[in-house]
Design a protein around this motif. Sequence first.
Motif, mmCIF file in Angstrom:
data_model
loop_
_atom_site.group_PDB
_atom_site.id
_atom_site.type_symbol
_atom_site.label_atom_id
_atom_site.label_comp_id
_atom_site.label_asym_id
_atom_site.label_seq_id
_atom_site.Cartn_x
_atom_site.Cartn_y
_atom_site.Cartn_z
ATOM 1 N N SER A 1 0.827 -1.223 0.000
ATOM 2 C CA SER A 1 0.000 0.000 0.000
ATOM 3 C C SER A 1 0.857 1.266 0.000
ATOM 4 O O SER A 1 0.353 2.353 -0.280
ATOM 5 N N LYS A 2 2.149 1.135 0.335
ATOM 6 C CA LYS A 2 3.059 2.295 0.415
ATOM 7 C C LYS A 2 2.589 3.332 1.436
ATOM 8 O O LYS A 2 2.994 4.504 1.391
ATOM 9 N N ALA A 3 1.743 2.921 2.372
ATOM 10 C CA ALA A 3 1.204 3.887 3.330
ATOM 11 C C ALA A 3 2.315 4.507 4.183
ATOM 12 O O ALA A 3 2.307 5.717 4.432
ATOM 13 N N TYR A 4 3.279 3.695 4.614
ATOM 14 C CA TYR A 4 4.370 4.256 5.427
ATOM 15 C C TYR A 4 5.266 5.194 4.627
ATOM 16 O O TYR A 4 5.500 6.326 5.047
ATOM 17 N N PRO A 5 5.789 4.756 3.456
ATOM 18 C CA PRO A 5 6.607 5.706 2.687
ATOM 19 C C PRO A 5 5.854 6.997 2.363
ATOM 20 O O PRO A 5 6.422 8.092 2.464
ATOM 21 N N ASN A 6 4.573 6.880 2.009
ATOM 22 C CA ASN A 6 3.816 8.092 1.683
ATOM 23 C C ASN A 6 3.713 9.030 2.881
ATOM 24 O O ASN A 6 3.861 10.248 2.749
ATOM 25 N N THR A 7 3.444 8.459 4.052
ATOM 26 C CA THR A 7 3.322 9.291 5.244
ATOM 27 C C THR A 7 4.667 9.917 5.610
ATOM 28 O O THR A 7 4.770 11.116 5.885
ATOM 29 N N LEU A 8 5.715 9.096 5.597
ATOM 30 C CA LEU A 8 7.046 9.586 5.983
ATOM 31 C C LEU A 8 7.550 10.650 5.009
ATOM 32 O O LEU A 8 8.005 11.718 5.418
ATOM 33 N N LYS A 9 7.442 10.371 3.712
ATOM 34 C CA LYS A 9 7.952 11.312 2.719
ATOM 35 C C LYS A 9 7.062 12.546 2.597
ATOM 36 O O LYS A 9 7.512 13.613 2.159
ATOM 37 N N GLY A 10 5.797 12.397 2.988
ATOM 38 C CA GLY A 10 4.918 13.562 3.003
ATOM 39 C C GLY A 10 5.402 14.614 3.986
ATOM 40 O O GLY A 10 5.274 15.816 3.767
ATOM 41 N N VAL A 11 5.983 14.151 5.091
ATOM 42 C CA VAL A 11 6.507 15.081 6.097
ATOM 43 C C VAL A 11 7.911 15.550 5.720
ATOM 44 O O VAL A 11 8.268 16.706 5.905
ATOM 45 N N ASP A 12 8.720 14.649 5.175
ATOM 46 C CA ASP A 12 10.123 14.980 4.858
ATOM 47 C C ASP A 12 10.562 14.134 3.670
ATOM 48 O O ASP A 12 10.819 12.942 3.801
ATOM 49 N N HIS A 13 10.690 14.782 2.495
ATOM 50 C CA HIS A 13 10.957 14.002 1.279
ATOM 51 C C HIS A 13 12.381 13.449 1.241
ATOM 52 O O HIS A 13 12.721 12.653 0.377
ATOM 53 N N LYS A 14 13.231 13.867 2.190
ATOM 54 C CA LYS A 14 14.603 13.328 2.224
ATOM 55 C C LYS A 14 14.674 11.961 2.887
ATOM 56 O O LYS A 14 15.720 11.300 2.846
ATOM 57 N N ILE A 15 13.594 11.544 3.521
ATOM 58 C CA ILE A 15 13.608 10.257 4.221
ATOM 59 C C ILE A 15 13.649 9.113 3.210
ATOM 60 O O ILE A 15 12.918 9.111 2.215
ATOM 61 N N GLN A 16 14.539 8.145 3.446
ATOM 62 C CA GLN A 16 14.607 6.936 2.640
ATOM 63 C C GLN A 16 13.931 5.803 3.403
ATOM 64 O O GLN A 16 14.214 5.617 4.590
ATOM 65 N N VAL A 17 13.067 5.073 2.719
ATOM 66 C CA VAL A 17 12.315 4.011 3.388
ATOM 67 C C VAL A 17 12.602 2.668 2.731
ATOM 68 O O VAL A 17 12.514 2.530 1.508
#
Lengths: 273, 273
Positions: free
Chosen positions: B122-138
Amino acid sequence: MQQPIGVIDSGVGGLTVSRELMRQLPKEKLIYLGDTERCPYGPRSKEQVKRYTWQMVHYLLGKNIKLLIVACNTATAYTLSELQSALLIPVIGVIEPGARAAIKNSQNKQIGVIGTEGTINSKAYPNTLKGVDHKIQVDGLACPRFVPMIEDGVFKGEEAEAVVAQTLQPLKNKSNMDTLILGCTHYPIIKDLVQAEMGPHIQVISSGEETAREASLILAYHKSLEQGNIAPVHEFFTTGNIEKFRHIANQWFEEPIQVLEWVSLDPMKSSAK
Amino acid sequence: MQQPIGVIDSGVGGLTVSRELMRQLPKEKLIYLGDTERCPYGPRSKEQVKRYTWQMVHYLLGKNIKLLIVACNTATAYTLSELQSALLIPVIGVIEPGARAAIKNSQNKQIGVIGTEGTINSKAYPNTLKGVDHKIQVDGLACPRFVPMIEDGVFKGEEAEAVVAQTLQPLKNKSNMDTLILGCTHYPIIKDLVQAEMGPHIQVISSGEETAREASLILAYHKSLEQGNIAPVHEFFTTGNIEKFRHIANQWFEEPIQVLEWVSLDPMKSSAK
């Protein structure tokens, strides 16, 4: 249009909260107001703290903020619920986030709190912690030497270690705590020293980190997280000496601050406003 | 009158969230509904998950809940924003709390997530994390063997250790992460095994702990924390086998559950309701 987060503090301590906001919410623009001229608030009367805090709030409301963070324990203790009732934007203090993080962390419900004399005497932490769970035991310790030491730029080395060791001695002797709250926004600057002194079995909670995390939740809850990817230019305001403020901020932040202005909150001195 | 917190899950996984709610908010009464009969939701269509989730929500709304916790990653991914828009009470999912805790913790913005295939896809975690900070690698990894193993009661010993080690191998090989999110509410049961396998330099985030902490904030924010000191009697409902549910709950909780009832959510089977 970018709508900023407003951060108020009696001085520079709230910069540790700002640093965490920048780290955890890098898209968000901050407007910081430190009442350095009238710092510290700790020894002042409740009425005076409320008046000063409202002056800061009114100044920031003119900047179109979407969230107000009261990054000062004394101001939080005296004004938070009043501000939450009166303002149309959400208001977050620094006491509850640290308390909730401590409750999450503690396995034995023995929690320590260090702070200024004002914060410890206010019982704000024990009241918040025991309000959620009356079985929690709280050991509080006032550390009046920490803020002056940190503001003097002494936050590592032998002198700082000695002051931290000597100050925390009473807490080490009497408590079985597994969690210690840094109940003052200056203290994250010496978090490593406190951690070393207390030992690895004690989790040290920095209210700055926890406040930033809760700000993230409240903004998400109100669907008002910044969506764009424009690097924000934060703005800082101080009522005191600009160069002293800049010196401390640049020591604590990874990058030099760009926008810093002097402002007067005294109605008699600023007829132009 | 005590107004309870409602917790819904596709099965028993949400009991780890309930356990944390009981620990961090001991005054609050819980009403838990696990749709064990139709578990797992992971492989079901979005429309089906939405329909089942709404059935659970309608059942709990009849119990006068003050806060709804969607303690199921799949249901959170598919229904959270719809529920938040539609309901008059606050609604919390399990994805954002873990994401925010990971952002707070990570120093290098390299975050790992493990979960069911549904949650990872679902990519729910990457979407949430990158929504706050696009530099985050998941780095995400589906761990389809974990839930069946845990539901079979295997969560320590050599077999469990071997499954955990084998499953996590791809994540250990490719990533520099400093933080790992347990993106499934079953996984806190094997947190110690995951921690041992990943090593002490990786902070393992349990979404149950973080969701309970955020529930505490949201209740405080709405001034609806329980004020009294009456020990709450929690109520549990399952659409599946009662004794299997009781067995698992009593393994995971410190005290045996007192109130447990079977309930049907199928409109065709429960004309009496």
